[in-house]
Write a protein that holds these residues in place. Structure first.
Motif, PDB file in Angstrom:
ATOM      1  N   LEU A  45     -11.194   4.620  -3.729  1.00 49.46           N
ATOM      2  CA  LEU A  45     -10.336   5.772  -3.416  1.00 49.46           C
ATOM      3  C   LEU A  45     -11.026   6.776  -2.507  1.00 49.46           C
ATOM      4  CD1 LEU A  45      -8.515   6.516  -6.784  1.00 49.46           C
ATOM      5  CD2 LEU A  45      -7.548   5.522  -4.704  1.00 49.46           C
ATOM      6  N   GLU A  46     -12.314   7.033  -2.765  1.00 45.42           N
ATOM      7  CA  GLU A  46     -13.028   8.040  -1.970  1.00 45.42           C
ATOM      8  C   GLU A  46     -13.236   7.604  -0.522  1.00 45.42           C
ATOM      9  OE1 GLU A  46     -16.008   5.824  -4.612  1.00 45.42           O
ATOM     10  OE2 GLU A  46     -14.140   6.880  -4.949  1.00 45.42           O
ATOM     11  N   ASP A  47     -13.004   6.318  -0.222  1.00 46.84           N
ATOM     12  CA  ASP A  47     -13.147   5.813   1.145  1.00 46.84           C
ATOM     13  C   ASP A  47     -11.824   5.794   1.907  1.00 46.84           C
ATOM     14  OD1 ASP A  47     -15.870   5.308   0.664  1.00 46.84           O
ATOM     15  OD2 ASP A  47     -15.400   3.356  -0.207  1.00 46.84           O
ATOM     16  N   ILE A  48     -10.739   6.215   1.248  1.00 46.97           N
ATOM     17  CA  ILE A  48      -9.411   6.206   1.874  1.00 46.97           C
ATOM     18  C   ILE A  48      -9.020   7.643   2.204  1.00 46.97           C
ATOM     19  CG2 ILE A  48      -6.993   5.556   1.609  1.00 46.97           C
ATOM     20  CD1 ILE A  48      -7.943   3.520  -0.529  1.00 46.97           C
ATOM     21  N   VAL A  49      -8.586   7.863   3.434  1.00 43.77           N
ATOM     22  CA  VAL A  49      -8.180   9.194   3.875  1.00 43.77           C
ATOM     23  C   VAL A  49      -6.693   9.374   3.578  1.00 43.77           C
ATOM     24  CG1 VAL A  49      -7.942  10.728   5.863  1.00 43.77           C
ATOM     25  CG2 VAL A  49      -9.885   9.156   5.727  1.00 43.77           C
ATOM     26  N   LEU A  50      -6.359  10.367   2.769  1.00 46.42           N
ATOM     27  CA  LEU A  50      -4.964  10.635   2.439  1.00 46.42           C
ATOM     28  C   LEU A  50      -4.419  11.673   3.423  1.00 46.42           C
ATOM     29  CD1 LEU A  50      -2.531  10.274   0.532  1.00 46.42           C
ATOM     30  CD2 LEU A  50      -3.459  12.142  -0.836  1.00 46.42           C
ATOM     31  N   ASN A  51      -3.488  11.245   4.274  1.00 48.20           N
ATOM     32  CA  ASN A  51      -2.877  12.139   5.254  1.00 48.20           C
ATOM     33  C   ASN A  51      -1.472  12.575   4.855  1.00 48.20           C
ATOM     34  OD1 ASN A  51      -5.087  11.965   7.059  1.00 48.20           O
ATOM     35  ND2 ASN A  51      -4.321  10.011   7.802  1.00 48.20           N
ATOM     36  N   GLU A  52      -0.916  11.920   3.852  1.00 45.24           N
ATOM     37  CA  GLU A  52       0.445  12.223   3.425  1.00 45.24           C
ATOM     38  C   GLU A  52       0.548  11.967   1.930  1.00 45.24           C
ATOM     39  OE1 GLU A  52       4.644  10.219   4.485  1.00 45.24           O
ATOM     40  OE2 GLU A  52       3.472  10.843   6.230  1.00 45.24           O
ATOM     41  N   GLY A  53       1.252  12.832   1.225  1.00 40.78           N
ATOM     42  CA  GLY A  53       1.369  12.685  -0.218  1.00 40.78           C
ATOM     43  C   GLY A  53       0.361  13.575  -0.928  1.00 40.78           C
ATOM     44  N   GLN A  54       0.455  13.594  -2.272  1.00 41.45           N
ATOM     45  CA  GLN A  54      -0.393  14.463  -3.077  1.00 41.45           C
ATOM     46  C   GLN A  54      -1.726  13.811  -3.461  1.00 41.45           C
ATOM     47  OE1 GLN A  54       1.812  16.709  -6.211  1.00 41.45           O
ATOM     48  NE2 GLN A  54       3.564  15.511  -5.485  1.00 41.45           N
ATOM     49  N   LYS A  55      -1.674  12.502  -3.772  1.00 44.89           N
ATOM     50  CA  LYS A  55      -2.908  11.805  -4.120  1.00 44.89           C
ATOM     51  C   LYS A  55      -2.664  10.307  -4.161  1.00 44.89           C
ATOM     52  CE  LYS A  55      -2.977  11.792  -9.184  1.00 44.89           C
ATOM     53  NZ  LYS A  55      -3.729  12.208 -10.352  1.00 44.89           N
ATOM     54  N   LEU A  56      -3.761   9.576  -4.206  1.00 46.19           N
ATOM     55  CA  LEU A  56      -3.740   8.123  -4.337  1.00 46.19           C
ATOM     56  C   LEU A  56      -4.382   7.741  -5.660  1.00 46.19           C
ATOM     57  CD1 LEU A  56      -4.994   7.203  -0.758  1.00 46.19           C
ATOM     58  CD2 LEU A  56      -2.665   6.902  -1.620  1.00 46.19           C
ATOM     59  N   ALA A  57      -3.945   6.627  -6.235  1.00 48.29           N
ATOM     60  CA  ALA A  57      -4.535   6.126  -7.478  1.00 48.29           C
ATOM     61  C   ALA A  57      -4.347   4.619  -7.530  1.00 48.29           C
ATOM     62  CB  ALA A  57      -3.872   6.777  -8.687  1.00 48.29           C
ATOM     63  N   TYR A  58      -5.276   3.948  -8.198  1.00 51.72           N
ATOM     64  CA  TYR A  58      -5.146   2.519  -8.446  1.00 51.72           C
ATOM     65  C   TYR A  58      -4.617   2.311  -9.865  1.00 51.72           C
ATOM     66  CZ  TYR A  58      -7.770   1.008  -4.293  1.00 51.72           C
ATOM     67  OH  TYR A  58      -8.173   0.742  -3.013  1.00 51.72           O
ATOM     68  N   PHE A  59      -3.608   1.433  -9.994  1.00 51.94           N
ATOM     69  CA  PHE A  59      -3.036   1.083 -11.288  1.00 51.94           C
ATOM     70  C   PHE A  59      -2.809  -0.423 -11.346  1.00 51.94           C
ATOM     71  CE2 PHE A  59      -1.029   5.335 -10.495  1.00 51.94           C
ATOM     72  CZ  PHE A  59      -1.621   6.033 -11.523  1.00 51.94           C
ATOM     73  N   THR A  60      -2.860  -0.981 -12.553  1.00 55.05           N
ATOM     74  CA  THR A  60      -2.347  -2.332 -12.741  1.00 55.05           C
ATOM     75  C   THR A  60      -0.823  -2.220 -12.678  1.00 55.05           C
ATOM     76  OG1 THR A  60      -2.123  -2.147 -15.143  1.00 55.05           O
ATOM     77  CG2 THR A  60      -4.262  -2.954 -14.296  1.00 55.05           C
ATOM     78  N   ILE A  61      -0.148  -3.342 -12.555  1.00 55.11           N
ATOM     79  CA  ILE A  61       1.320  -3.315 -12.535  1.00 55.11           C
ATOM     80  C   ILE A  61       1.847  -2.750 -13.856  1.00 55.11           C
ATOM     81  CG2 ILE A  61       3.417  -4.723 -12.401  1.00 55.11           C
ATOM     82  CD1 ILE A  61       1.922  -4.345  -9.700  1.00 55.11           C
ATOM     83  N   ASP A  62       1.268  -3.156 -14.977  1.00 56.28           N
ATOM     84  CA  ASP A  62       1.708  -2.633 -16.275  1.00 56.28           C
ATOM     85  C   ASP A  62       1.499  -1.124 -16.377  1.00 56.28           C
ATOM     86  OD1 ASP A  62       2.618  -5.069 -17.198  1.00 56.28           O
ATOM     87  OD2 ASP A  62       0.793  -5.522 -18.327  1.00 56.28           O
ATOM     88  N   GLU A  63       0.341  -0.638 -15.913  1.00 60.08           N
ATOM     89  CA  GLU A  63       0.092   0.814 -15.929  1.00 60.08           C
ATOM     90  C   GLU A  63       1.125   1.535 -15.077  1.00 60.08           C
ATOM     91  OE1 GLU A  63      -4.786   0.829 -16.508  1.00 60.08           O
ATOM     92  OE2 GLU A  63      -3.939   0.801 -14.477  1.00 60.08           O
ATOM     93  N   ALA A  64       1.423   0.993 -13.903  1.00 65.83           N
ATOM     94  CA  ALA A  64       2.406   1.623 -13.011  1.00 65.83           C
ATOM     95  C   ALA A  64       3.786   1.655 -13.658  1.00 65.83           C
ATOM     96  CB  ALA A  64       2.457   0.894 -11.677  1.00 65.83           C
TER      97      ALA A  64
END
Length: 134
Positions: free
Chosen positions: A103-122
């Motif tokens: 996550l810290e290597d991805i630049v977020l230019n749009e939206g509030q935040k990024l997160a990784y989830f499994t499909i079940d978590e999502a």
């Protein structure tokens, strides 16, 4: 009200075994505000879905992905809150791609935040975007 068809991508982090989700901005003028969805966006008139996806990836995250493959498309329901709450249909083209970026290597230019989830978590998120839940 008509909204553009969209191109979205499940980006799997091969190291984590999870997928990248974006918390959308909380603006009533965009479809599905303040919900978690996939990176991607609207398809412009002159674009095919894969071109739109690559453009949106660059605009939103500057993320380079590998092995983009189509998972198909379907009609989905979007929520628009600009004037009350309206349900609007559009066609969503969905892709799968891979990354090893943290996550810290991805630049977020749009939206509030990024997160990784499994499909079940999502699927257990109370604010998962309706088209992605479909």
């Amino acid at each position: 009200m008509k909204i553009k068809d969209g191109a979205k991508v499940f980006i799997k982090n091969d190291r984590l075994g999870k997928y990248l989700f974006q918390l959308r901005d909380n603006k009533p003028t965009i479809p599905n505000p303040n919900t978690y969805g996939l990176v991607g966006g609207g398809i412009e008139a002159e674009e095919v879905p894969i071109e739109a996806l690559k453009r949106e990836l660059e605009e939103e995250t500057n993320l380079t992905v590998s092995n983009i493959e189509s998972l198909g498309n379907k009609e989905v329901t979007n929520v628009m809150k600009e004037e009350g709450e309206q349900l609007v249909k559009s066609r969503l083209y969905v892709f799968l791609a891979h990354t090893k970026k943290e996550l810290e290597d991805i630049v977020l230019n749009e939206g509030q935040k990024l997160a990784y989830f499994t499909i079940d978590e999502a699927l257990n998120l109370p604010n998962l975007s309706p088209p992605i839940r479909e």
